[in-house]
Design a protein around this motif. Structure first.
Motif, PDB file in Angstrom:
ATOM      1  N   GLU A 116       0.785   9.252  -0.873  1.00 55.49           N
ATOM      2  CA  GLU A 116      -0.167   9.700   0.138  1.00 55.49           C
ATOM      3  C   GLU A 116      -0.510   8.602   1.150  1.00 55.49           C
ATOM      4  O   GLU A 116      -0.631   8.857   2.341  1.00 55.49           O
ATOM      5  N   ILE A 117      -0.656   7.370   0.678  1.00 54.14           N
ATOM      6  CA  ILE A 117      -1.092   6.295   1.576  1.00 54.14           C
ATOM      7  C   ILE A 117       0.048   5.565   2.269  1.00 54.14           C
ATOM      8  O   ILE A 117      -0.195   4.857   3.241  1.00 54.14           O
ATOM      9  N   ALA A 118       1.268   5.735   1.800  1.00 54.86           N
ATOM     10  CA  ALA A 118       2.398   4.982   2.365  1.00 54.86           C
ATOM     11  C   ALA A 118       2.466   5.033   3.888  1.00 54.86           C
ATOM     12  O   ALA A 118       2.638   3.994   4.532  1.00 54.86           O
ATOM     13  N   PRO A 119       2.292   6.209   4.529  1.00 54.19           N
ATOM     14  CA  PRO A 119       2.373   6.248   5.998  1.00 54.19           C
ATOM     15  C   PRO A 119       1.249   5.478   6.705  1.00 54.19           C
ATOM     16  O   PRO A 119       1.362   5.191   7.890  1.00 54.19           O
ATOM     17  N   LEU A 120       0.182   5.145   5.990  1.00 52.71           N
ATOM     18  CA  LEU A 120      -0.951   4.451   6.592  1.00 52.71           C
ATOM     19  C   LEU A 120      -0.799   2.930   6.567  1.00 52.71           C
ATOM     20  O   LEU A 120      -1.619   2.223   7.155  1.00 52.71           O
ATOM     21  N   LEU A 121       0.222   2.440   5.883  1.00 52.84           N
ATOM     22  CA  LEU A 121       0.349   1.004   5.619  1.00 52.84           C
ATOM     23  C   LEU A 121       1.277   0.280   6.581  1.00 52.84           C
ATOM     24  O   LEU A 121       2.193   0.878   7.139  1.00 52.84           O
TER      25      LEU A 121
ATOM     26  N   SER B 107      -2.791  -5.868  -4.058  1.00 54.56           N
ATOM     27  CA  SER B 107      -2.417  -6.694  -2.906  1.00 54.56           C
ATOM     28  C   SER B 107      -2.805  -6.008  -1.595  1.00 54.56           C
ATOM     29  O   SER B 107      -3.194  -6.672  -0.629  1.00 54.56           O
ATOM     30  N   ILE B 108      -2.751  -4.683  -1.553  1.00 59.74           N
ATOM     31  CA  ILE B 108      -3.159  -3.952  -0.352  1.00 59.74           C
ATOM     32  C   ILE B 108      -4.670  -4.073  -0.156  1.00 59.74           C
ATOM     33  O   ILE B 108      -5.149  -4.315   0.954  1.00 59.74           O
TER      34      ILE B 108
ATOM     35  N   THR C  74       7.193  -0.392   2.317  1.00 56.43           N
ATOM     36  CA  THR C  74       8.484  -0.549   1.654  1.00 56.43           C
ATOM     37  C   THR C  74       8.303  -0.871   0.175  1.00 56.43           C
ATOM     38  O   THR C  74       8.925  -0.243  -0.689  1.00 56.43           O
ATOM     39  N   LYS C  75       7.459  -1.841  -0.127  1.00 54.76           N
ATOM     40  CA  LYS C  75       7.237  -2.244  -1.518  1.00 54.76           C
ATOM     41  C   LYS C  75       6.658  -1.095  -2.332  1.00 54.76           C
ATOM     42  O   LYS C  75       7.085  -0.838  -3.464  1.00 54.76           O
TER      43      LYS C  75
END
Length: 132
Positions: free
Chosen positions: A67-72, A109-110, A78-79
């Motif tokens: 869910e959050i991948a596109p926000l990063l 880490s995020i 990638t990680k």
């Protein structure tokens, strides 16, 4: 007559910044949304893990990660997606444990990451004094 160091003559400059400050503000909002979703996933996943439901924890973390991948920012994206995809064909308890911990490390880490400071858009004149 000599000039005094105490009364410098002002320099006039027009100061503008590119739209990158606006883009960074948007990125900061996205990152804050991602951090909120991570917090929610951890608040549900950690108790499940501690109660022995490791599969539920891993699933909650994996769903949040997707869910959050596109926000990063790209490096985190990638990680995170690598961790989501890794070991998806296996279904044993060891894999769920490893996935939960791997995703939690990326989440941490995020959460710790801060975007660099960027000046806000400023258009207009400012007064600058020469350094003496």
């Amino acid at each position: 007559t000599s000039k005094s160091f105490l009364s410098p003559s002002p320099l006039r400059r027009h100061v503008t910044f590119s739209s990158s400050a606006t883009k960074m503000a948007s990125s900061n909002n996205d990152l804050n949304q991602a951090k909120q979703r991570i917090s929610q996933a951890i608040s549900e996943g950690a108790p499940a893990y501690n109660a022995g439901d490791i599969k539920k924890c891993a699933t909650l973390y994996q769903d949040a990660a997707k869910e959050i991948a596109p926000l990063l920012p790209p490096t985190f994206q990638t990680k995170l997606l690598q961790e989501v995809e890794e070991g998806n064909n296996e279904s044993d308890a060891t894999n769920y444990d490893a996935k939960a911990w791997a995703l939690r490390k990326v989440f941490d880490s995020i959460v710790d990451y801060q975007l660099p400071l960027v000046p806000q858009d400023v258009a207009g004149e400012g007064t600058f004094y020469p350094y003496t």
